[in-house]
Design an enzyme around this catalytic site. Structure first.
Site, mmCIF file in Angstrom:
data_model
loop_
_atom_site.group_PDB
_atom_site.id
_atom_site.type_symbol
_atom_site.label_atom_id
_atom_site.label_comp_id
_atom_site.label_asym_id
_atom_site.label_seq_id
_atom_site.Cartn_x
_atom_site.Cartn_y
_atom_site.Cartn_z
ATOM 1 C CG PHE A 141 -1.844 1.257 1.125
ATOM 2 C CD1 PHE A 141 -2.978 1.249 0.314
ATOM 3 C CD2 PHE A 141 -1.517 2.435 1.786
ATOM 4 C CE1 PHE A 141 -3.772 2.382 0.181
ATOM 5 C CE2 PHE A 141 -2.311 3.570 1.657
ATOM 6 C CZ PHE A 141 -3.439 3.534 0.862
ATOM 7 C CG ASP A 226 5.567 4.084 1.915
ATOM 8 O OD1 ASP A 226 5.534 4.810 2.937
ATOM 9 O OD2 ASP A 226 4.592 3.943 1.161
ATOM 10 C CE LYS A 256 -1.249 7.071 6.746
ATOM 11 N NZ LYS A 256 -0.873 5.990 5.835
#
Ligand SMILES: *Cc1c(COP(=O)(O)O)cnc(C)c1O
Length: 401
Positions: A141, A226, A256
């Site tokens: 993802f 990531d 985030k």
């Protein structure tokens, strides 16, 4: 209809249904706790998919946001601002990288990294123009742009959004032999999450990242990590790759929690030999690196450092895992995770993960299913041990229902 039902009905009417939220309307939050419109209190164990590592409305971050908002919010990158340099300087120092490129959301930062490694491939590695290949993992993802969903292996993310961009190859997560076999002379990068969080908190076999690092180095391929969800202390190391020796990436993506739970802030980091290839006009973002984002991002990093949140995640994560492992419940198939990023996988005969999330919601715990059988526990890193005890009590109650 009461007020809560009215608000939900309104959203159902006017908002696209690209999410299926649990039936709770949150109107206020502080630290690890959130309150709904009826004043009922919930322990936030999703933390906006790990964005709320510092908890809701951290006072230092909110102060930085408000003070900066009164002074200067936006300049665009057509001019310098006095906040971006100090922010990126601290980010580079903490991530042990030379340069950074600031963006806003995670998906944008991933897109930036894709552009960067392709440019490196053509200009530094000598790959023929438009032939660059990037290797990615099944069940990845990395966000929701058309390029990114084009290399997803998840039908729900991908189907009906094509045609997709070329230049990506899928291999199994955790399998270095497959990675090595997939590398060709045109491979520019291997893009991977240190832990596949959205896929259900999948932790790779020990040594995987170090071995991937060696394979990349041996074949002149950039390792791109990531760490949007795993970074900034979440897993009990400042960056999740630090659980393994010599697994540092060439290109690092963070987001985030970098926004301190108040504002979207992301960045791509790399040595100057790589990021230095970006020239004026190559890439941009109207809002990337804006002074408000920079003030918030710098303060978020300072809070992680000053409150020793990484060590907290390590200690309390170990405590949570140990307490969960003592639950002995036939509905649970596996409990896995690192630091305060924990997945509970339910057995096939158990209720759905969504059903457990609904029952936990009734008991005042906010969490979310990821795929049919896994729920994620990723509370703010500021959570107290007694609050973890309370969480485990609620889980016990829900499991014995
Ligand atoms: C959330 C996430 C993204 C996408 O970030 P957005 O801010 O939602 O675009 C990318 N990669 C990982 C690993 C993520 O967890």
């Amino acid at each position: 209809m009461n007020r809560t039902e009215q608000l939900i009905a309104q959203v159902e009417r006017v908002s696209a249904h690209n999410y299926a939220p649990l039936p709770v309307v949150i109107s206020r939050a502080r630290g690890v706790w959130a309150w709904d419109t009826d004043g009922k209190r919930y322990l936030d164990c999703l933390s906006a998919y790990s964005s709320l590592s510092l908890g809701h409305c951290h006072p230092r971050v909110v102060d930085a946001l408000v003070e900066q908002a009164r002074r200067l919010c936006l300049t665009s990158r057509a001019f310098h601002n006095d906040r971006m340099g100090p922010f990126l300087d601290l980010l580079c120092e903490l991530c042990d990288m030379e340069m950074a490129l600031p963006m806003n959301t995670g998906a944008e930062a991933v897109e930036t990294a894709i552009k960067l490694v392709r440019k490196w491939g053509y200009q530094a590695k000598g790959v023929p123009r438009d032939r660059a290949e990037i290797i990615v993992c099944r069940d990845n993802f990395h966000g929701r742009t058309t390029t990114i969903v084009g290399f997803s292996s998840e039908a729900a993310y991908r189907d009906d959004f094509g045609p997709y961009g070329a230049g990506f190859k899928l291999v199994d997560f955790g399998d270095v032999a497959q990675l090595e076999a997939a590398i060709t002379e045109n491979t520019v990068a291997f893009l991977v999450e240190p832990i596949q969080a959205e896929a259900g908190i999948k932790v790779p076999p020990p040594g995987y990242l170090s071995a991937a690092r060696r394979a990349c180095t041996a074949h002149d391929v950039l390792l791109v990590l990531d760490e949007i969800q795993t970074g900034l202390g979440r897993t009990g190391r400042f960056l999740a790759h630090q659980h393994e020796p010599d697994a540092a990436p060439d290109v690092l993506i963070v987001g985030k929690a970098l926004g301190g739970g108040v504002y979207p802030v992301s960045a791509v980091l790399a040595p100057s030999a790589i990021l230095g290839l970006m020239r004026p006009g190559d890439h941009g973002s109207t809002f990337g690196g804006n002074p408000l984002a920079a003030a918030v991002g710098k303060t978020a990093l300072e809070v992680v450092r000053d409150e020793a949140l990484t060590a907290r995640a390590a200690d309390l994560g170990a405590y949570l895992l140990e307490r969960l492992q003592r639950l002995h419940c036939t509905a649970i198939q596996e409990i896995r995770g690192r630091g305060l990023l924990v997945g509970i996988e339910f057995a096939p005969q158990a209720a759905s993960a969504r059903e457990y999330c609904s029952r936990l919601l009734e008991r005042g715990v906010l969490t979310k299913d990821t795929h049919e059988r896994v729920i994620r526990l990723a509370p703010p890193l500021i959570i107290a041990q007694e609050e973890i005890d309370w969480l485990v009590e609620q889980l016990e109650a829900v499991l014995s229902d």
